[in-house]
Design a protein around this motif. Structure first.
Motif, PDB file in Angstrom:
ATOM      1  N   VAL A  17       0.838  -1.202   0.000  1.00  0.00           N
ATOM      2  CA  VAL A  17       0.000   0.000   0.000  1.00  0.00           C
ATOM      3  C   VAL A  17       0.873   1.252   0.000  1.00  0.00           C
ATOM      4  O   VAL A  17       0.641   2.190  -0.769  1.00  0.00           O
ATOM      5  N   LEU A  18       1.919   1.262   0.841  1.00  0.00           N
ATOM      6  CA  LEU A  18       2.809   2.421   0.900  1.00  0.00           C
ATOM      7  C   LEU A  18       3.538   2.621  -0.420  1.00  0.00           C
ATOM      8  O   LEU A  18       3.618   3.737  -0.933  1.00  0.00           O
ATOM      9  N   LYS A  19       4.049   1.545  -1.009  1.00  0.00           N
ATOM     10  CA  LYS A  19       4.737   1.648  -2.306  1.00  0.00           C
ATOM     11  C   LYS A  19       3.801   2.171  -3.380  1.00  0.00           C
ATOM     12  O   LYS A  19       4.188   3.013  -4.198  1.00  0.00           O
ATOM     13  N   LYS A  20       2.568   1.684  -3.370  1.00  0.00           N
ATOM     14  CA  LYS A  20       1.589   2.134  -4.367  1.00  0.00           C
ATOM     15  C   LYS A  20       1.325   3.635  -4.230  1.00  0.00           C
ATOM     16  O   LYS A  20       1.286   4.358  -5.222  1.00  0.00           O
ATOM     17  N   LYS A  21       1.184   4.101  -2.994  1.00  0.00           N
ATOM     18  CA  LYS A  21       0.976   5.541  -2.765  1.00  0.00           C
ATOM     19  C   LYS A  21       2.183   6.343  -3.249  1.00  0.00           C
ATOM     20  O   LYS A  21       2.028   7.358  -3.933  1.00  0.00           O
ATOM     21  N   LEU A  22       3.380   5.887  -2.882  1.00  0.00           N
ATOM     22  CA  LEU A  22       4.594   6.599  -3.281  1.00  0.00           C
ATOM     23  C   LEU A  22       4.749   6.630  -4.796  1.00  0.00           C
ATOM     24  O   LEU A  22       5.095   7.659  -5.373  1.00  0.00           O
ATOM     25  N   ASN A  23       4.505   5.508  -5.444  1.00  0.00           N
ATOM     26  CA  ASN A  23       4.651   5.428  -6.904  1.00  0.00           C
ATOM     27  C   ASN A  23       3.607   6.249  -7.644  1.00  0.00           C
ATOM     28  O   ASN A  23       3.848   6.682  -8.772  1.00  0.00           O
ATOM     29  N   ASN A  25       2.637  10.511   4.671  1.00  0.00           N
ATOM     30  CA  ASN A  25       3.197  10.866   5.965  1.00  0.00           C
ATOM     31  C   ASN A  25       3.790   9.605   6.585  1.00  0.00           C
ATOM     32  O   ASN A  25       3.050   8.763   7.086  1.00  0.00           O
ATOM     33  N   PRO A  26       5.120   9.444   6.544  1.00  0.00           N
ATOM     34  CA  PRO A  26       5.712   8.212   7.070  1.00  0.00           C
ATOM     35  C   PRO A  26       5.450   8.021   8.564  1.00  0.00           C
ATOM     36  O   PRO A  26       5.446   6.902   9.053  1.00  0.00           O
ATOM     37  N   TYR A  27       5.177   9.115   9.277  1.00  0.00           N
ATOM     38  CA  TYR A  27       4.930   9.023  10.711  1.00  0.00           C
ATOM     39  C   TYR A  27       3.606   8.330  11.031  1.00  0.00           C
ATOM     40  O   TYR A  27       3.340   7.999  12.176  1.00  0.00           O
ATOM     41  N   SER A  28       2.785   8.107  10.015  1.00  0.00           N
ATOM     42  CA  SER A  28       1.545   7.365  10.230  1.00  0.00           C
ATOM     43  C   SER A  28       1.728   5.878   9.922  1.00  0.00           C
ATOM     44  O   SER A  28       0.776   5.112   9.976  1.00  0.00           O
ATOM     45  N   SER A  49      11.386  -1.157   5.369  1.00  0.00           N
ATOM     46  CA  SER A  49      11.300  -2.194   4.343  1.00  0.00           C
ATOM     47  C   SER A  49      11.110  -1.591   2.952  1.00  0.00           C
ATOM     48  O   SER A  49      11.756  -2.009   1.986  1.00  0.00           O
ATOM     49  N   VAL A  50      10.250  -0.597   2.846  1.00  0.00           N
ATOM     50  CA  VAL A  50      10.018   0.072   1.562  1.00  0.00           C
ATOM     51  C   VAL A  50      11.278   0.820   1.126  1.00  0.00           C
ATOM     52  O   VAL A  50      11.652   0.799  -0.051  1.00  0.00           O
ATOM     53  N   PHE A  51      11.977   1.433   2.072  1.00  0.00           N
ATOM     54  CA  PHE A  51      13.218   2.128   1.748  1.00  0.00           C
ATOM     55  C   PHE A  51      14.287   1.145   1.265  1.00  0.00           C
ATOM     56  O   PHE A  51      14.981   1.403   0.286  1.00  0.00           O
ATOM     57  N   LYS A  52      14.413  -0.001   1.946  1.00  0.00           N
ATOM     58  CA  LYS A  52      15.379  -1.019   1.513  1.00  0.00           C
ATOM     59  C   LYS A  52      15.046  -1.510   0.100  1.00  0.00           C
ATOM     60  O   LYS A  52      15.934  -1.684  -0.725  1.00  0.00           O
ATOM     61  N   ASP A  53      13.772  -1.692  -0.172  1.00  0.00           N
ATOM     62  CA  ASP A  53      13.351  -2.130  -1.507  1.00  0.00           C
ATOM     63  C   ASP A  53      13.709  -1.073  -2.547  1.00  0.00           C
ATOM     64  O   ASP A  53      14.165  -1.400  -3.640  1.00  0.00           O
ATOM     65  N   PHE A  54      13.527   0.180  -2.204  1.00  0.00           N
ATOM     66  CA  PHE A  54      13.898   1.276  -3.088  1.00  0.00           C
ATOM     67  C   PHE A  54      15.391   1.202  -3.417  1.00  0.00           C
ATOM     68  O   PHE A  54      15.788   1.292  -4.581  1.00  0.00           O
TER      69      PHE A  54
END
Length: 105
Positions: free
Chosen positions: A42-48, A54-57, A65-70
């Protein structure tokens, strides 16, 4: 494809780094423990899609994990496993300036 615009990281990446920097040191296994896969998707989809995130949420494990994948998916990444020994050798250099020079090489 360039990731940086005028030598600046995109704001979502900076936001994630700031969040990880703040919450990560206080979180056990921040880069080792598994994150919820659905939350990561869900986070990756929003970012893409360019949605303001808001990462604080989010859970620090999800953001990490999303950052490592990036990082893993950057073409020509400097974090490839075949460069592992070279990165470790930076530690063996003397003072801070020598380590910086070795890392830049």
């Amino acid at each position: 494809m360039d990731i940086c615009d005028k030598d600046n990281l995109p704001f979502p990446i900076l936001d994630m780094l700031s969040f990880i920097n703040q919450k990560g040191p206080l979180t056990e296994g921040v880069f080792r423990k598994s994150a919820n896969i659905k939350s990561c998707r869900v986070l990756k989809k929003k970012l893409n899609s360019g949605v303001k995130v808001n990462p604080y949420s989010e859970s620090v494990h999800v953001v990490a994990s999303v950052f490592k994948d990036f990082l893993r998916n950057i073409q020509g990444s400097i974090f490839l496993s075949d460069l592992y020994d070279k990165w470790l050798s930076v530690i063996d250099h003397g003072n801070k300036e020598e380590k910086i020079t070795a890392a830049q090489r």
